[in-house]
Design an enzyme around this catalytic site. Structure first.
Site, mmCIF file in Angstrom:
data_model
loop_
_atom_site.group_PDB
_atom_site.id
_atom_site.type_symbol
_atom_site.label_atom_id
_atom_site.label_comp_id
_atom_site.label_asym_id
_atom_site.label_seq_id
_atom_site.Cartn_x
_atom_site.Cartn_y
_atom_site.Cartn_z
ATOM 1 N N ASP A 147 7.349 -30.031 5.343
ATOM 2 C CA ASP A 147 6.976 -28.971 4.399
ATOM 3 C C ASP A 147 8.105 -28.748 3.397
ATOM 4 O O ASP A 147 9.241 -28.521 3.782
ATOM 5 C CB ASP A 147 6.697 -27.686 5.195
ATOM 6 C CG ASP A 147 5.917 -26.659 4.387
ATOM 7 O OD1 ASP A 147 5.773 -26.832 3.155
ATOM 8 O OD2 ASP A 147 5.455 -25.676 4.992
ATOM 9 N N HIS A 226 -4.976 -29.621 0.690
ATOM 10 C CA HIS A 226 -4.069 -28.511 0.375
ATOM 11 C C HIS A 226 -3.169 -28.845 -0.810
ATOM 12 O O HIS A 226 -2.999 -28.040 -1.730
ATOM 13 C CB HIS A 226 -3.227 -28.172 1.611
ATOM 14 C CG HIS A 226 -2.167 -27.146 1.361
ATOM 15 N ND1 HIS A 226 -2.461 -25.861 0.939
ATOM 16 C CD2 HIS A 226 -0.813 -27.205 1.453
ATOM 17 C CE1 HIS A 226 -1.337 -25.187 0.788
ATOM 18 N NE2 HIS A 226 -0.318 -25.976 1.086
HETATM 19 C C1 HEM Z 1 -0.267 -21.971 6.561
HETATM 20 C C2 HEM Z 1 0.401 -21.973 5.449
HETATM 21 C C3 HEM Z 1 0.877 -23.217 4.759
HETATM 22 C C4 HEM Z 1 1.303 -24.402 5.288
HETATM 23 C C5 HEM Z 1 1.447 -24.774 6.763
HETATM 24 C C6 HEM Z 1 1.630 -25.269 4.173
HETATM 25 C C7 HEM Z 1 2.064 -26.571 4.309
HETATM 26 C C8 HEM Z 1 2.260 -27.454 3.250
HETATM 27 C C9 HEM Z 1 2.588 -28.856 3.394
HETATM 28 C C10 HEM Z 1 2.800 -29.581 4.714
HETATM 29 C C11 HEM Z 1 2.677 -29.384 2.150
HETATM 30 C C12 HEM Z 1 2.969 -30.842 1.768
HETATM 31 C C13 HEM Z 1 4.420 -31.124 1.633
HETATM 32 C C14 HEM Z 1 5.059 -30.451 0.448
HETATM 33 O O1 HEM Z 1 4.847 -30.863 -0.693
HETATM 34 O O2 HEM Z 1 5.750 -29.456 0.674
HETATM 35 C C15 HEM Z 1 2.424 -28.313 1.212
HETATM 36 C C16 HEM Z 1 2.438 -28.436 -0.154
HETATM 37 C C17 HEM Z 1 2.302 -27.397 -1.022
HETATM 38 N N1 HEM Z 1 1.946 -26.104 -0.712
HETATM 39 FE FE1 HEM Z 1 1.622 -25.369 1.138
HETATM 40 N N2 HEM Z 1 1.390 -24.598 3.010
HETATM 41 C C18 HEM Z 1 0.938 -23.352 3.310
HETATM 42 C C19 HEM Z 1 0.562 -22.352 2.428
HETATM 43 C C20 HEM Z 1 0.705 -22.450 1.063
HETATM 44 C C21 HEM Z 1 0.395 -21.399 0.137
HETATM 45 C C22 HEM Z 1 -0.169 -20.030 0.518
HETATM 46 C C23 HEM Z 1 0.697 -21.880 -1.103
HETATM 47 C C24 HEM Z 1 0.593 -21.212 -2.463
HETATM 48 C C25 HEM Z 1 -0.016 -20.083 -2.691
HETATM 49 C C26 HEM Z 1 1.186 -23.232 -0.959
HETATM 50 C C27 HEM Z 1 1.621 -24.045 -1.982
HETATM 51 C C28 HEM Z 1 1.953 -25.375 -1.850
HETATM 52 C C29 HEM Z 1 2.334 -26.214 -2.969
HETATM 53 C C30 HEM Z 1 2.509 -25.792 -4.417
HETATM 54 C C31 HEM Z 1 2.543 -27.502 -2.451
HETATM 55 C C32 HEM Z 1 2.944 -28.762 -3.233
HETATM 56 C C33 HEM Z 1 1.738 -29.406 -3.846
HETATM 57 C C34 HEM Z 1 2.123 -30.669 -4.596
HETATM 58 O O3 HEM Z 1 2.515 -30.539 -5.768
HETATM 59 O O4 HEM Z 1 2.065 -31.752 -4.001
HETATM 60 N N3 HEM Z 1 1.171 -23.550 0.373
HETATM 61 N N4 HEM Z 1 2.155 -27.144 1.919
#
Ligand code: HEM
Ligand SMILES: *[C@@H]1O[C@H](CO)[C@@H](O)[C@H](O)[C@H]1NC(C)=O
Ligand SMILES: *[C@@H]1O[C@H](CO)[C@@H](O)[C@H](O)[C@H]1NC(C)=O
Length: 317
Positions: A147, A226
């Site tokens: 993450d 996601h």
């Molecule tokens: C249960 C809650 C969440 C989990 C476990 C989670 C997990 C992850 C994971 C594993 C990734 C892919 C690796 C990375 O690029 O960091 C990711 C990407 C991302 N997440 Fe989350 N996330 C959560 C909630 C959120 C929320 C609430 C938001 C925004 C409101 C968010 C925004 C993003 C963004 C902007 C990316 C990068 C997308 C990209 O440009 O590739 N995440 N998240």
């Protein structure tokens, strides 16, 4: 350029997230104002006991208390976290006047900062939530995925995504050198998540689990991963980054497993758009399937003033 708070400290081994409401009396507001102005000094005094432990503390201030506490014009976008009601889950909006985001390589340094803060805040605040996060192997969340990968990298890129610049601030002078920050505490149903195959999990996140490689987007009109729902482009096709410093938390013996989501951005609307795409879906109805396994139990928005604005808070009293 006004100096910013240490928002770019990066992922640490340990973090403590504290959200408080301030008691509404004038004397409580005044006491808290003085404590907040001291936070950089308190952090510095503790951090010199082991400079390699990189202790930092970022202070965020909520919309409801801004006028009384800061007594400067409110940053243009600052408002309470808007509840987002989706078919599967609701992004709840919960109270919070101040946020402390404490980070260090050493758990004891985070503890010490929290201890000294509490000594000074005394009975002037009411705890809304305290969460202790830890690094899980190679910065994985408890769903098992790395993450934070897509975060901006390097001082210039981070500052561009996060810090409100001197230029084009549209008269929003108090906001310069500051940042918006949004937090959400999520609890996971790990039993249900683990019942999925690795391929199903990877399709939900949009990356491979073991080596963290980005997968292709689904076709238009299909249920998106996601990482696709959380990618925000404006009408001109520019992508808008935020800086996420999510941390796992929990306790296996009590069955609690979670992710503390925290995102800094110089534009609040970008984070709010991400929320809408995740909870309502894009297209609407096709929500983020992380939400079939994760439930937000808090949701609050704060403004992180520049270091100068923070330290000047104690000046007039
Ligand atoms: C249960 C809650 C969440 C989990 C476990 C989670 C997990 C992850 C994971 C594993 C990734 C892919 C690796 C990375 O690029 O960091 C990711 C990407 C991302 N997440 Fe989350 N996330 C959560 C909630 C959120 C929320 C609430 C938001 C925004 C409101 C968010 C925004 C993003 C963004 C902007 C990316 C990068 C997308 C990209 O440009 O590739 N995440 N998240
Ligand atoms: C930091 O340490 C110095 C020297 O011990 C002390 O004078 C000062 O009051 C401390 N500041 C804070 C905010 O704790
Ligand atoms: C502590 O911060 C410095 C300066 O930002 C950085 O170079 C170093 O890698 C950090 N140390 C750890 C253990 O993260």
């Amino acid at each position: 350029m006004s100096q910013c708070q240490p928002v770019d400290a990066g992922l640490s081994r340990s973090a403590t997230f504290l959200v408080f409401s301030i008691l509404p009396t004038d004397s409580s507001i005044q006491s808290v104002r003085s404590v907040l102005s001291n936070v950089p000094d308190i952090a510095k005094n503790i951090s010199i006991r082991d400079v390699n432990a990189n202790l930092t503390c970022v202070v965020g201030i909520g919309s409801q208390v801004w006028d009384r506490l800061v007594r400067l014009p409110r940053p243009a976008e600052l408002h309470p976290f808007p509840e987002v009601r989706g078919a599967k889950q609701t992004a709840v909006s919960t109270p919070g006047d101040i946020l402390f985001h404490i980070r260090s390589e050493r758990r004891d340094m985070c503890f010490e900062l929290e201890r000294q803060l509490m000594d000074q805040l005394g009975g002037n605040v009411r705890l809304e939530d305290q969460t202790v996060g830890f690094r899980y192997f190679d910065a994985r969340d408890l769903l098992g995925f790395v993450d934070g990968t897509a975060n901006p990298v390097g001082t210039a890129a981070i500052s561009d995504a996060v810090i409100i610049p001197e230029s084009d601030n549209g008269g929003d002078a108090t906001a310069v050198g500051g940042s918006y920050v949004v937090i959400q505490k999520y609890l996971h149903n790990l039993k249900a998540w683990k019942a999925l195959s690795t391929e199903q999990q990877e399709a939900i996140i949009g990356r491979t689990k073991s080596d963290n490689i980005e997968l292709d987007d689904a076709d238009d009109g299909q249920q998106q991963a996601h990482k696709t729902l959380a990618t925000i482009e404006d009408a001109a096709g520019n992508e808008h980054d935020v800086l996420r410093d999510n941390m796992p938390f929990g306790s296996p013996s009590t069955g609690q497993f979670g992710t503390y989501f925290i995102a800094y951005s110089r534009k609040l609307w970008v984070v709010e758009k991400m929320m809408e795409r995740m909870f309502i879906g894009h297209p609407p109805g096709l929500h983020d399937r992380i939400l079939d396994f994760s439930t937000p139990v808090t949701g609050s928005t704060f403004f992180v003033p520049s270091l100068n604005t923070l330290t000047a808070l104690g000046d007039d009293d």
